[in-house]
Design a protein around this motif. Structure first.
Motif, PDB file in Angstrom:
ATOM      1  N   UNK A 152     -13.986 -37.920  23.784  1.00  0.00           N
ATOM      2  CA  UNK A 152     -13.708 -39.343  23.683  1.00  0.00           C
ATOM      3  C   UNK A 152     -14.995 -40.067  23.352  1.00  0.00           C
ATOM      4  N   UNK A 153     -14.971 -41.387  23.303  1.00  0.00           N
ATOM      5  CA  UNK A 153     -16.159 -42.147  22.938  1.00  0.00           C
ATOM      6  C   UNK A 153     -17.388 -41.714  23.750  1.00  0.00           C
ATOM      7  N   UNK A 154     -18.462 -41.421  23.031  1.00  0.00           N
ATOM      8  CA  UNK A 154     -19.711 -40.990  23.656  1.00  0.00           C
ATOM      9  C   UNK A 154     -19.867 -39.485  23.758  1.00  0.00           C
ATOM     10  N   UNK A 155     -18.804 -38.728  23.544  1.00  0.00           N
ATOM     11  CA  UNK A 155     -18.911 -37.265  23.585  1.00  0.00           C
ATOM     12  C   UNK A 155     -19.796 -36.781  22.437  1.00  0.00           C
ATOM     13  N   UNK A 156     -20.605 -35.758  22.729  1.00  0.00           N
ATOM     14  CA  UNK A 156     -21.448 -35.116  21.722  1.00  0.00           C
ATOM     15  C   UNK A 156     -21.093 -33.641  21.714  1.00  0.00           C
ATOM     16  N   UNK A 157     -20.824 -33.103  20.524  1.00  0.00           N
ATOM     17  CA  UNK A 157     -20.395 -31.717  20.377  1.00  0.00           C
ATOM     18  C   UNK A 157     -21.319 -31.021  19.378  1.00  0.00           C
ATOM     19  N   UNK A 158     -21.831 -29.836  19.747  1.00  0.00           N
ATOM     20  CA  UNK A 158     -22.619 -29.015  18.820  1.00  0.00           C
ATOM     21  C   UNK A 158     -21.767 -27.839  18.367  1.00  0.00           C
ATOM     22  N   UNK A 159     -21.745 -27.594  17.053  1.00  0.00           N
ATOM     23  CA  UNK A 159     -21.029 -26.452  16.487  1.00  0.00           C
ATOM     24  C   UNK A 159     -22.026 -25.667  15.629  1.00  0.00           C
ATOM     25  N   UNK A 160     -22.314 -24.415  16.011  1.00  0.00           N
ATOM     26  CA  UNK A 160     -23.252 -23.628  15.203  1.00  0.00           C
ATOM     27  C   UNK A 160     -22.662 -23.264  13.841  1.00  0.00           C
ATOM     28  N   UNK A 161     -23.527 -23.028  12.893  1.00  0.00           N
ATOM     29  CA  UNK A 161     -23.116 -22.656  11.541  1.00  0.00           C
ATOM     30  C   UNK A 161     -22.134 -21.493  11.584  1.00  0.00           C
ATOM     31  N   UNK A 162     -21.079 -21.603  10.800  1.00  0.00           N
ATOM     32  CA  UNK A 162     -20.111 -20.533  10.655  1.00  0.00           C
ATOM     33  C   UNK A 162     -19.033 -20.459  11.714  1.00  0.00           C
ATOM     34  N   UNK A 163     -19.115 -21.263  12.765  1.00  0.00           N
ATOM     35  CA  UNK A 163     -18.126 -21.174  13.845  1.00  0.00           C
ATOM     36  C   UNK A 163     -16.843 -21.930  13.495  1.00  0.00           C
ATOM     37  N   UNK A 164     -15.705 -21.269  13.698  1.00  0.00           N
ATOM     38  CA  UNK A 164     -14.405 -21.924  13.550  1.00  0.00           C
ATOM     39  C   UNK A 164     -14.328 -23.053  14.583  1.00  0.00           C
ATOM     40  N   UNK A 165     -13.825 -24.196  14.175  1.00  0.00           N
ATOM     41  CA  UNK A 165     -13.638 -25.316  15.100  1.00  0.00           C
ATOM     42  C   UNK A 165     -12.616 -26.271  14.513  1.00  0.00           C
ATOM     43  N   UNK A 166     -11.936 -26.969  15.409  1.00  0.00           N
ATOM     44  CA  UNK A 166     -10.897 -27.885  14.969  1.00  0.00           C
ATOM     45  C   UNK A 166     -10.640 -28.922  16.052  1.00  0.00           C
ATOM     46  N   UNK A 167     -10.423 -30.159  15.629  1.00  0.00           N
ATOM     47  CA  UNK A 167      -9.975 -31.199  16.552  1.00  0.00           C
ATOM     48  C   UNK A 167      -8.456 -31.159  16.569  1.00  0.00           C
ATOM     49  N   UNK A 168      -7.873 -31.119  17.757  1.00  0.00           N
ATOM     50  CA  UNK A 168      -6.421 -31.048  17.913  1.00  0.00           C
ATOM     51  C   UNK A 168      -5.976 -32.126  18.900  1.00  0.00           C
ATOM     52  N   UNK A 169      -4.674 -32.321  18.977  1.00  0.00           N
ATOM     53  CA  UNK A 169      -4.097 -33.296  19.913  1.00  0.00           C
ATOM     54  C   UNK A 169      -4.813 -34.641  19.823  1.00  0.00           C
ATOM     55  N   UNK A 170      -4.912 -35.166  18.621  1.00  0.00           N
ATOM     56  CA  UNK A 170      -5.566 -36.461  18.402  1.00  0.00           C
ATOM     57  C   UNK A 170      -4.604 -37.539  18.877  1.00  0.00           C
ATOM     58  N   UNK A 171      -4.895 -38.119  20.047  1.00  0.00           N
ATOM     59  CA  UNK A 171      -3.987 -39.095  20.649  1.00  0.00           C
ATOM     60  C   UNK A 171      -4.345 -40.535  20.296  1.00  0.00           C
ATOM     61  N   UNK A 172      -5.584 -40.765  19.881  1.00  0.00           N
ATOM     62  CA  UNK A 172      -6.041 -42.077  19.405  1.00  0.00           C
ATOM     63  C   UNK A 172      -6.860 -41.827  18.150  1.00  0.00           C
ATOM     64  N   UNK A 173      -6.785 -42.739  17.186  1.00  0.00           N
ATOM     65  CA  UNK A 173      -7.561 -42.569  15.946  1.00  0.00           C
ATOM     66  C   UNK A 173      -8.972 -42.113  16.287  1.00  0.00           C
ATOM     67  N   UNK A 174      -9.382 -40.980  15.719  1.00  0.00           N
ATOM     68  CA  UNK A 174     -10.660 -40.361  16.043  1.00  0.00           C
ATOM     69  C   UNK A 174     -11.678 -40.709  14.971  1.00  0.00           C
ATOM     70  N   UNK A 175     -12.814 -41.264  15.383  1.00  0.00           N
ATOM     71  CA  UNK A 175     -13.913 -41.590  14.475  1.00  0.00           C
ATOM     72  C   UNK A 175     -15.152 -40.856  14.963  1.00  0.00           C
ATOM     73  N   UNK A 176     -15.778 -40.106  14.058  1.00  0.00           N
ATOM     74  CA  UNK A 176     -16.908 -39.253  14.410  1.00  0.00           C
ATOM     75  C   UNK A 176     -18.096 -39.521  13.500  1.00  0.00           C
ATOM     76  N   UNK A 177     -19.284 -39.553  14.076  1.00  0.00           N
ATOM     77  CA  UNK A 177     -20.527 -39.495  13.321  1.00  0.00           C
ATOM     78  C   UNK A 177     -20.860 -38.014  13.251  1.00  0.00           C
ATOM     79  N   UNK A 178     -21.172 -37.500  12.065  1.00  0.00           N
ATOM     80  CA  UNK A 178     -21.424 -36.072  11.873  1.00  0.00           C
ATOM     81  C   UNK A 178     -22.815 -35.884  11.292  1.00  0.00           C
ATOM     82  N   UNK A 179     -23.598 -35.000  11.919  1.00  0.00           N
ATOM     83  CA  UNK A 179     -24.939 -34.673  11.436  1.00  0.00           C
ATOM     84  C   UNK A 179     -24.976 -33.176  11.140  1.00  0.00           C
ATOM     85  N   UNK A 180     -25.367 -32.817   9.921  1.00  0.00           N
ATOM     86  CA  UNK A 180     -25.509 -31.420   9.522  1.00  0.00           C
ATOM     87  C   UNK A 180     -26.983 -31.087   9.354  1.00  0.00           C
ATOM     88  N   UNK A 181     -27.380 -29.896   9.789  1.00  0.00           N
ATOM     89  CA  UNK A 181     -28.748 -29.445   9.577  1.00  0.00           C
ATOM     90  C   UNK A 181     -28.743 -27.981   9.155  1.00  0.00           C
TER      91      UNK A 181
END
Length: 89
Positions: free
Chosen positions: A52-81
């Motif tokens: 939810x708002x304020x959550x920070x998630x790290x996903x390493x390169x190559x890892x499968x990941x998916x947002x599911x059960x989106x109950x409220x419009x989801x807006x994300x800032x995304x940083x790639x390195x």
């Protein structure tokens, strides 16, 4: 939508409407998501968590990941390195 790209990183926004489906595939770069609005769950092969708002998630390169059960419009800032698309998947 990508807003900034330099060789070492890129920054963008990613939005999924309530009830929407996240259809992304793994990326060749490490990734950090910052949830700016909305609610959902992030699912990886090894874990899942509510976000939810304020959550920070790290996903390493190559890892499968998916947002599911989106109950409220989801807006994300995304940083790639390094920058998105600069490494092979």
């Amino acid at each position: 939508m990508e807003h900034l790209k330099v060789p070492d990183l890129s920054v963008g926004t990613y939005c999924i409407p309530a009830g929407g489906v996240d259809q992304q595939s793994p990326h060749g770069e490490d990734e950090v998501y910052v949830v700016t609005a909305g609610r959902a769950r992030i699912v990886t092969p090894d874990a899942e968590a509510e976000v939810g708002p304020g959550s920070v998630v790290f996903v390493p390169a190559g890892e499968e990941h998916r947002f599911v059960d989106v109950t409220e419009d989801l807006a994300l800032l995304v940083v790639f390195g390094p920058a998105y698309g600069s490494r092979a998947k």
